[in-house]
Design a protein around this motif. Sequence first.
Motif, short mmCIF file in Angstrom:
data_model
loop_
_atom_site.label_atom_id
_atom_site.label_comp_id
_atom_site.label_asym_id
_atom_site.label_seq_id
_atom_site.Cartn_x
_atom_site.Cartn_y
_atom_site.Cartn_z
N VAL A 1 -24.95 42.76 11.68
CA VAL A 1 -24.86 41.98 12.88
C VAL A 1 -26.20 42.03 13.71
CG1 VAL A 1 -23.69 41.54 15.25
CG2 VAL A 1 -22.37 42.17 13.26
N VAL A 2 -26.89 40.99 14.03
CA VAL A 2 -28.20 41.34 14.65
C VAL A 2 -27.70 41.08 16.36
CG1 VAL A 2 -30.41 40.76 15.13
CG2 VAL A 2 -29.58 40.52 12.80
N LEU A 3 -27.84 42.21 16.99
CA LEU A 3 -27.46 41.73 18.60
C LEU A 3 -28.60 41.60 19.22
CD1 LEU A 3 -24.96 44.78 18.23
CD2 LEU A 3 -24.59 42.55 20.00
N ALA A 4 -28.78 40.36 19.48
CA ALA A 4 -30.06 39.86 20.45
C ALA A 4 -29.55 39.23 21.78
CB ALA A 4 -31.15 38.92 19.39
N ALA A 5 -28.90 39.88 22.39
CA ALA A 5 -28.16 39.20 23.52
C ALA A 5 -28.70 39.47 24.66
CB ALA A 5 -26.75 39.66 23.49
N GLY A 6 -30.04 39.79 24.85
CA GLY A 6 -30.70 40.13 26.08
C GLY A 6 -30.07 41.02 27.17
N ALA A 7 -29.69 40.67 28.25
CA ALA A 7 -29.22 41.35 29.33
C ALA A 7 -27.90 41.45 29.12
CB ALA A 7 -29.39 40.60 30.73
N TRP A 8 -27.08 40.98 27.86
CA TRP A 8 -25.82 41.20 27.88
C TRP A 8 -25.58 42.16 26.67
CZ3 TRP A 8 -27.92 36.68 29.11
CH2 TRP A 8 -27.40 36.29 30.49
N THR A 9 -26.76 42.91 26.09
CA THR A 9 -26.57 43.56 24.90
C THR A 9 -25.83 44.92 24.99
OG1 THR A 9 -28.73 42.47 24.03
CG2 THR A 9 -28.24 44.64 23.05
N ALA A 10 -26.13 45.53 26.11
CA ALA A 10 -25.53 46.84 26.30
C ALA A 10 -24.17 46.57 26.62
CB ALA A 10 -26.00 47.62 27.67
N GLY A 11 -23.53 45.50 27.10
CA GLY A 11 -22.06 45.27 27.20
C GLY A 11 -21.17 45.13 26.06
N LEU A 12 -22.16 44.39 24.96
CA LEU A 12 -21.52 44.24 23.83
C LEU A 12 -21.40 45.42 22.81
CD1 LEU A 12 -23.10 40.73 22.73
CD2 LEU A 12 -20.35 41.26 22.72
N VAL A 13 -22.48 46.20 22.74
CA VAL A 13 -22.83 47.09 22.01
C VAL A 13 -21.60 48.28 22.20
CG1 VAL A 13 -24.36 49.19 21.23
CG2 VAL A 13 -25.08 46.81 21.44
N GLY A 14 -21.42 48.52 23.64
CA GLY A 14 -20.33 49.45 24.07
C GLY A 14 -20.87 50.96 23.54
N ASP A 15 -19.81 51.53 23.04
CA ASP A 15 -20.40 52.97 22.50
C ASP A 15 -20.34 52.72 20.80
OD1 ASP A 15 -17.58 52.54 21.77
OD2 ASP A 15 -16.99 54.15 22.93
N LEU A 16 -20.72 51.72 20.24
CA LEU A 16 -21.11 51.55 18.97
C LEU A 16 -22.41 52.15 18.64
CD1 LEU A 16 -19.83 48.07 18.24
CD2 LEU A 16 -18.52 49.86 17.66
N VAL A 17 -23.11 52.29 19.37
CA VAL A 17 -24.57 52.63 19.04
C VAL A 17 -25.04 53.30 20.42
CG1 VAL A 17 -26.90 52.04 18.28
CG2 VAL A 17 -24.98 50.49 17.58
N PRO A 18 -25.46 54.56 20.37
CA PRO A 18 -26.04 55.16 21.42
C PRO A 18 -27.43 54.36 21.79
CG PRO A 18 -26.33 56.71 19.54
CD PRO A 18 -25.64 55.54 19.18
N LEU A 19 -27.48 53.86 23.01
CA LEU A 19 -28.71 53.43 23.52
C LEU A 19 -29.12 54.04 24.72
CD1 LEU A 19 -27.55 49.62 23.75
CD2 LEU A 19 -28.64 50.55 21.71
N PRO A 20 -30.60 53.92 24.96
CA PRO A 20 -31.19 54.28 26.21
C PRO A 20 -30.70 53.33 27.15
CG PRO A 20 -32.84 53.10 25.00
CD PRO A 20 -31.78 53.12 24.01
N PRO A 21 -30.69 53.77 28.52
CA PRO A 21 -30.18 52.91 29.60
C PRO A 21 -31.08 51.55 29.61
CG PRO A 21 -30.81 54.87 30.54
CD PRO A 21 -30.82 55.25 29.06
N LEU A 22 -30.46 50.50 29.60
CA LEU A 22 -31.20 49.34 29.86
C LEU A 22 -30.86 48.67 31.11
CD1 LEU A 22 -30.12 47.49 26.44
CD2 LEU A 22 -32.31 48.68 27.12
#
Length: 387
Positions: A207-228
């Motif tokens: 799955v390529v997540l290229a959802a712009g401003a909505w990316t963090a909401g979709l990823v949830g806790d599946l991948v640790p991301l820096p704050p966007l």
Amino acid sequence: MTRVLDAVPQPRARSASVEVVVVGGGVIGTAAAWQLARRGHEVVVLEKAELCHPRVSPHGAARVYRQGCTSPLHVKLAVESLQRWRELEHETGASLLTLTGGIDHGDPKRIAAVARTLAAHDVRHAWLDRDEAAARWPGMQFDGPVLHQPDSAGRLRADQAVAALTAAAMGRGATVRYSTPVEQIEVLGRDLAEVHTPGGSIRTRRVVLAAGAWTAGLVGDLVPLPPLQVTEEQPAVFPLVGGTPSVPTELRWPTFVHHTGPDDGWPGGVYGVGVPCAGVKVGFGGAGPRWDPDGTDPAPEQAQLSRLQDYVGEFLPGLDAGAPTRFRCAFVSTPDAEFLLERTGPLVVAAGFSGHGFKFATALGRMVSDLVGDPDPESRRAPASSR
Ligand SMILES: Cc1cc2nc3c(=O)[nH]c(=O)nc-3n(C[C@H](O)[C@H](O)[C@H](O)COP(=O)(O)OP(=O)(O)OC[C@H]3O[C@@H](n4cnc5c(N)ncnc54)[C@H](O)[C@@H]3O)c2cc1C
């Protein structure tokens, strides 16, 4: 085979199966789909809105293209993306990138750093003093010496670029489904995920997540991301002084970056680019208020526009500061303004382009495609990302 499925909400069906699902049909998702399809991957793009919906970043006619960056990595990416924009033009017949030349002025340390990086990469540039530059580009005023890049900066036709990437991806066999919001993503294994939409679910290897401003909401806790951080930017197009916009005149304006900010009394640095048949788009970079992509739209912020008009009055006397056409769109920024491009198991995240992702999109699509195709790693950050 080329297919566009205009999805009508349907009862949830049993899972279909596709090799790669791209979530988001903005410039990054479609650039990734084009590169993946070119390499023979089976790709479906799921886009919740219609093409060029007014609330997504591609909105608008023009984006700045430039190789003048302080990061050597970004210069290399910009050079690669130029070649790939040309490939896209060749493949689709669209005219997307016009090299108008570019100029930088303002903070002397910053422009000296841009000049050093350009020199290290053999990109042609020259210094002009401010009077020489004002005589050469009537309608502009400059803050100190000017760094001119005659043939490595210009204007991308933003809406047409996303349309061309979509057409090119489809021409290579990708499927694009509009009005198809992804509601949830489940990771089922290192090479298996399930993507859920109101119309059904899709099992996929990546799955390529290229959802712009909505990316963090979709990823949830599946991948640790820096704050966007998502901010709402409000650039505006100002017509040329003197009435009816004349296409040849406004398109003679170079793209420009004024390295300035709060120390000089402005909310941020300033960029500008000519917009065919309209005038010149001018904006502060990353100076807008926080924006919740899932919340209700706030009223347009008047203070930002007023400061932009003040700026135009002072530095761009060739434009009519009193007649702006305002735009609103989102900057998605990482804490260090670097791109977020990494893979964890079946998920590839491509987001956080910090206000400068458009120009690099064709090269970023290639990098996403590398991450998708890499058979080995459980988790990997794209080698070209310096985050
Ligand atoms: C005012 C402004 C000026 C800019 N100027 C420049 C410039 O001059 N030069 C430059 O290089 N860059 C510029 N940028 C940055 C550049 O435009 C962005 O980096 C780039 O457009 C981001 O593209 P994207 O595909 O990541 O995101 P987006 O364009 O936001 O696309 C994401 C897509 O995902 C879709 N989506 C979201 N959630 C879901 C879901 N759940 N299911 C399905 N689809 C979903 C959205 O509808 C959207 O279409 C600017 C940005 C702004 C805001």
